[in-house]
Write a protein that holds these residues in place. Structure first.
Motif, PDB file in Angstrom:
ATOM      1  N   VAL A 136       1.303   6.605  -7.083  1.00  0.00           N
ATOM      2  CA  VAL A 136       0.354   7.200  -7.337  1.00  0.00           C
ATOM      3  C   VAL A 136       0.488   8.139  -7.089  1.00  0.00           C
ATOM      4  O   VAL A 136      -0.172   8.981  -8.094  1.00  0.00           O
ATOM      5  N   TYR A 194       0.991  -1.037   0.111  1.00  0.00           N
ATOM      6  CA  TYR A 194       0.005  -0.229   0.117  1.00  0.00           C
ATOM      7  C   TYR A 194       0.551   1.164   0.055  1.00  0.00           C
ATOM      8  O   TYR A 194       0.582   2.267  -0.977  1.00  0.00           O
ATOM      9  N   ILE A 202       2.579   1.906  -3.594  1.00  0.00           N
ATOM     10  CA  ILE A 202       1.600   1.844  -4.585  1.00  0.00           C
ATOM     11  C   ILE A 202       1.049   3.809  -4.547  1.00  0.00           C
ATOM     12  O   ILE A 202       1.233   4.251  -5.029  1.00  0.00           O
ATOM     13  N   LYS A 203       0.628   4.118  -2.798  1.00  0.00           N
ATOM     14  CA  LYS A 203       0.149   5.276  -2.549  1.00  0.00           C
ATOM     15  C   LYS A 203       1.723   6.347  -3.338  1.00  0.00           C
ATOM     16  O   LYS A 203       0.995   7.352  -3.337  1.00  0.00           O
TER      17      LYS A 203
END
Lengths: 378, 667
Positions: free
Chosen positions: B57, B50, B53-54
């Motif tokens: 992004v 997470y 990915i966070k």
């Protein structure tokens, strides 16, 4: 047994005190009600608070907001203000991480648009005036130098590089200037103090206006940067032969020598209560209160004065604040525009002229919670 | 050790029999416990995934707009004009780290040599203990000391150096108070303890027979060091230096205080100010939230920092484990040789030496007196460098005690900071004749809320993270040994160890603060989350060796008696390992208590004493940071006092940790 009686006696005494205290509160409130809700009175500036305000931004205004917060602590307010720079103050309102933001220049159109996208209408409320000083640390020069906007711009452009440069010497006959190199200190963060200072430079130097320009942060042609008024003050203190710009309270606190600046009328003026207040006399305040007092008219007006603003969502509850916080914010700002003005004066800031103050208070009164006006704090 | 391990099984056995008499069932719980522990270990994967990915992004816009290469190498970081090329930040990070390595590594290696080879036995413990003290001092305190004491003191020397050696490129010109060099110098002081500790460990493994052989052949002490100790421990020293480099790259608060913060270009000399990837994140994150590009750029900088640290740490671990495995091989060879000689075969001495790369250095001095002179010069400089390493510590501690002690009073601990910035002195210059309005001294207040807030934030993190960390470690030792998933989780934990704390702070800031999880933006518990992320890998890594040391005979005995596995873990493994686990947890807590960067991103600014962690909280590191960046000397005094308090608290924690370790039955 005896101690218990004693404790009970003590408790009842405290209670009695508390009751008297409440009683006096009630009295002031009723006087307020009697004198009418439309005009603000001194009594209304001492409401009691229920919670905490988390604000931040301008370091220019930080000493005053902190003092206001400390003064209101006794009435139950827990006030936190992060001195992160005006840019961060506006950003904090935009993304909702701050309850209100302090900014020394009113938000520009882009910032306002960005802030209103998420928060609905956003207000700029002027709180008081202050002076941006050109402070320096030059061995042997203890009196205030006289400087005009163009010379100052040339120093910050890196064109004037030594203290005994002809441009400086010509304005200061009789002052012995060293031949040492000038070190420029400027802000490294986005700052309303910077914008106020640069608008003075830009008004007198086309080269500055066309080059680095006037903004909260620019591409500096020379010098070293520091964060916040505090950072610049510390850098000036630590660097011999340096010059930088700080809000006056910071200059006074550090015992800096600062320049008298040449104003529009052609006079060299020292920043004082009088000369800074004078900057507000001729100001034209638009309906949205976004004005600037830099380089104002008047014989004895300090040209590098700046108004400082609270940037806040008009409908606080729609912007995500609780009703209690909305009430506290309104109470805090109301205090600031009343009794707080005198506190600001003690800290070397100039109170708002009455005409501006009335408009600012009207803006405070227009704050809402979910479309309804915020009830006067009781 | 022997006797203590013998004692452990007997009373554990007694306890077990006792327990078995009462209940023999419970094995139905085993799969559930295994499942739960596996899930917890899987949590690490979910968290890290997470996290990555966070960050990806959120950073994507800036990579899309500039391209990765342009973002990394273009020198053009101007938030007001919305251009973000991180070249100057990358350069600043590289410059300061190189300065730190050039100064720090020789000094650290010298201290390690001095402690392992040259110092009188009595001094050894003292010196290594003192160096460990240096490691316990938090970054913000180094920043405070560097900014208020060291930088003004050495500015004259820097200017002299710049003027004298101005013919060397990148040196000369005007010395700025905040600059690359002073930042690198403080970083050097900060990495000395790590590099020195690892070098010491490696040097201690140099086989004594080799050293004795060299001495027996007539080598001087220094020649012995040069021909056996240094070559033997080279890989370990390189690995330790790279770990130090990883630390220097990610260091945030001390750098943010000392480097100045110029981002638009690379300074033209070693003594001009600049920025690093980490410092720019700390200094600009508050301005960046409203501008999506700026925010993406900062997160991009964080990602870049993370990637670089990851690579450096991986290489460092490679070196260190190579050094360790060589030691294992050498030991095996020695055993073999011993066995062989016992069996009456010819001893195969050279096989041991052949593992060590032989340096072929030309011998410049061959006369005996000359060699002796070289020896004493070399030993003298090693001793001198050790003194140099200890000097900053002595200066730092002395200043902490003098300046901090001066600020401390009863009121200092029992009042909250008022938030006031102190009196405006000279206000009459502004007010003119209106002298009546001048203010009496405003009360700054003490640091009570900061102490309480620190305890709250760190305590909350510890309560949640320590059990999770130990559980994951238990999974790895009891179930994950040899499985691909176990190896994978081990790897992830190593990755997590390498994440600079500022990146964790940024991550929590964008995922919890800006989105106002819990109804408020800044909150104490969010700081706990950031600190928890930081502590988790430390707790796991420090628990693993302790759990592994629990003798497998204990486990097997219990299992053979039919005790379900979960009970073996609960009743035998954990109690046996408890003191070691406590030590690890306390060291992790001590580390977290001094962290500043993740806290200023998450806990916000507060002055009042607050009990509710779902709101802004004051903490000691944040208070120090706020006071050191203020310009009034009254606030500087409070910073010293708060720093002394923080250091004492951390040292107390470390002390308790060491005591727990001493009580440990297995270690």
């Amino acid at each position: 047994m005896r101690t218990r009686t004693f404790a009970a006696f003590g408790a009842s005494a405290v209670l009695a005190l508390g009751v008297t205290a409440c009683g006096s509160d009630d009295n002031t409130d009723s006087t307020t009600a009697a004198s009418g809700a439309a005009t603000s009175t001194a009594a209304e500036s001492t409401p009691s608070f229920t919670g905490s305000i988390n604000a931040g931004g301008s370091t220019f205004a930080k000493p005053v907001y902190d003092t206001w917060g400390a003064n209101l602590k006794a009435q139950g307010l827990s006030f936190n203000y992060a001195g992160t720079g005006s840019g961060a103050g506006i950003a904090g309102v935009t993304d909702g991480t701050l309850d209100f933001g302090g900014s020394d220049s009113a938000t520009d159109d882009d910032e306002l648009k960005a802030a209103e996208k998420k928060n609905g209408d956003v207000l700029n409320i002027p709180m008081f005036f202050g002076a941006v000083t050109a402070s320096y640390n030059v061995e042997g020069v203890k009196t205030g130098l006289k400087l005009d906007g163009e010379t100052l711009a040339n120093i910050f452009l890196g064109d004037v590089t030594t203290w005994n440069d002809k441009q400086i010497a010509d304005q200061n006959p009789g002052v012995t200037l060293p031949s040492s190199k000038i070190t420029v200190v400027h802000r490294s963060d986005e700052s309303g103090t910077t914008k106020a200072f640069l608008s003075y430079l830009g008004a007198y130097s086309k080269k500055w206006e066309d080059g680095p320009g006037v903004d909260k942060s620019v591409k500096w042609p020379t010098g070293t940067g520091a964060k916040g008024n505090d950072g610049v003050a510390a850098a000036i203190k630590q660097t011999p032969n340096s010059i930088g710009y700080v809000e006056q309270a910071y200059a006074l606190n550090n015992d800096f020598t600062y320049a008298s600046l040449k104003n529009k009328a052609g006079n060299y003026v020292d920043p004082t209560l009088e000369s800074v207040s004078a900057a507000g006399d001729s100001v034209e305040v638009p309906a949205d209160l976004r004005f600037a007092i830099g380089n104002a008219e008047g014989d004895q007006t300090y040209p590098d004065a700046s108004a400082t603003f609270v940037v806040v969502a008009k409908d606080l509850c729609k912007a995500g604040k609780t009703e209690a916080v909305a009430k506290d914010i309104k109470g805090f700002l109301t205090y600031g525009l009343a009794a707080g003005q005198d506190e600001a004066k003690k800290l070397a800031y100039a109170p708002l002229p009455d005409s501006v103050k009335t408009k600012a208070q009207a803006a405070v009164d227009s704050l809402e919670c979910n479309g309804a006006p915020i009830a006067a704090t009781r | 050790m022997e006797s203590s391990t013998v004692k452990a099984p007997t009373d554990a056995g007694a306890r077990l029999r006792d327990h078995l008499a009462r209940t023999k069932t419970g094995s139905w719980l085993d799969p559930w416990v295994k499942g739960a522990l596996t899930a917890l270990a899987g949590l690490i994967f979910v968290l890290l995934a997470y996290f990555l990915i966070k960050l990806f992004v959120e950073a994507r816009p800036v990579f899309a707009a500039y391209g990765v290469l342009d973002f990394v190498f273009k020198v053009d970081w101007l938030p007001s004009q919305d251009t973000y090329g991180a070249g100057a930040l990358v350069a600043g990070t590289v410059i300061t780290s190189i300065v730190a390595l050039i100064i720090g590594v020789p000094v650290a290696v010298a201290t390690a040599l001095f402690v392992t080879e040259l110092a009188p036995v009595k001094l050894r413990g003292l010196i290594s203990g003192t160096l460990e003290l240096l490691a316990a001092v938090p970054s913000v305190v180094y920043g405070l000391w560097g900014f208020l004491f060291l930088a003004p003191k050495i500015k004259g020397i820097e200017q002299w150096f710049a003027d004298t050696f101005s013919f060397i490129p990148f040196i000369g010109g005007e010395v700025s108070a905040a600059n690359y060099f002073i930042t690198g110098l403080i970083l050097a002081i900060m990495i000395i303890p790590i590099v020195s500790a690892i070098s010491r460990e490696v040097m201690a493994t140099v086989p004594a027979d080799q050293k004795e052989a060299a001495l027996a052949l007539g080598a001087t002490r220094w020649e012995m060091i040069r021909s056996t100790v240094l070559p033997y421990s080279r890989a370990g020293i390189v690995g330790g230096s790279m770990l130090g480099l990883g630390r220097a790259l990610g260091e945030t608060i001390a750098v943010a205080i000392l480097i100045g913060g110029a981002t638009s270009g690379v300074g033209d000399s070693l003594f001009s100010q600049g920025s690093t990837l980490a410092s720019v994140i700390a200094l600009e994150f508050q301005e960046a939230t409203a501008s999506p590009e700026h925010r993406a750029a900062l997160i991009g900088a964080g990602l870049l920092l993370f990637a670089v640290t990851l690579v450096i740490n991986a290489v460092a671990r490679g070196y260190i484990s190579r050094a360790e495995s060589r030691l294992v091989r050498a030991e095996k060879d020695a055993k073999k040789a011993a066995a062989a000689s016992a069996a009456g075969e010819a001893p195969k001495g050279p096989s041991l030496m052949s593992r060590v790369p032989r340096p072929h250095l030309p011998e410049l001095v061959t006369s005996l007196s000359g060699r002796k002179r070289v020896d004493s010069i070399a030993r003298g400089s090693v001793g001198f460098l050790t003194g140099v390493a200890l000097l900053p510590l002595v200066a730092l501690l002395a200043f902490l005690v003098i300046r901090g002690g001066g600020a401390i009073s009863w009121d200092f601990f029992t009042t909250d900071p008022t938030g006031a910035a102190g009196a405006v002195s000279n206000a009459n210059r502004f007010l003119g004749g209106d002298a009546a309005a001048s203010t009496a001294g405003q009360d700054l207040g003490g640091i009570r809320s900061a102490i309480v807030g620190s305890l709250e934030v760190v305590g909350l993190a510890a309560v949640v993270v320590v059990p999770i960390g130990i559980a994951v470690a238990v999974y790895l030792v009891e179930y994950g040994q040899g499985t691909w998933f176990g190896g994978f989780v081990r790897y992830l934990v190593d990755v997590m160890t390498g994440v600079p704390s500022v990146v964790f702070g940024l991550f929590v800031y964008i995922s919890l603060v800006v989105s106002q999880v819990g109804g408020v933006p800044f909150a104490g518990w969010k700081a706990s989350v950031a600190l928890g992320l930081l502590m988790l890998p430390i707790v796991i890594n420090s628990s693993l060796p302790v759990l592994r040391l629990v003798p497998s005979a204990l486990r097997e005995a219990a299992l053979a008696l039919g005790v379900p596995r979960w009970k073996v873990i609960l009743r035998i493994v954990l109690p046996t390992a408890l003191p070691g686990l406590v030590t690890g947890a306390l060291l992790a807590i001590a580390r977290a208590a001094g962290e500043t960067a993740p806290i200023i991103f998450t806990a916000g600014v507060a002055t009042a004493l607050v009990g509710d962690p779902n709101g802004p909280l004051n903490t000691l590191p944040a208070q120090i940071y706020a006071d050191v960046t203020a310009s009034s000397s009254a606030q500087h005094d409070r910073a010293w006092g708060a720093a002394l308090t923080l250091v004492v608290l951390i040292l107390l924690l470390s002390l308790v940790a060491r005591l727990a370790q001493r009580r440990s039955r297995i270690s």
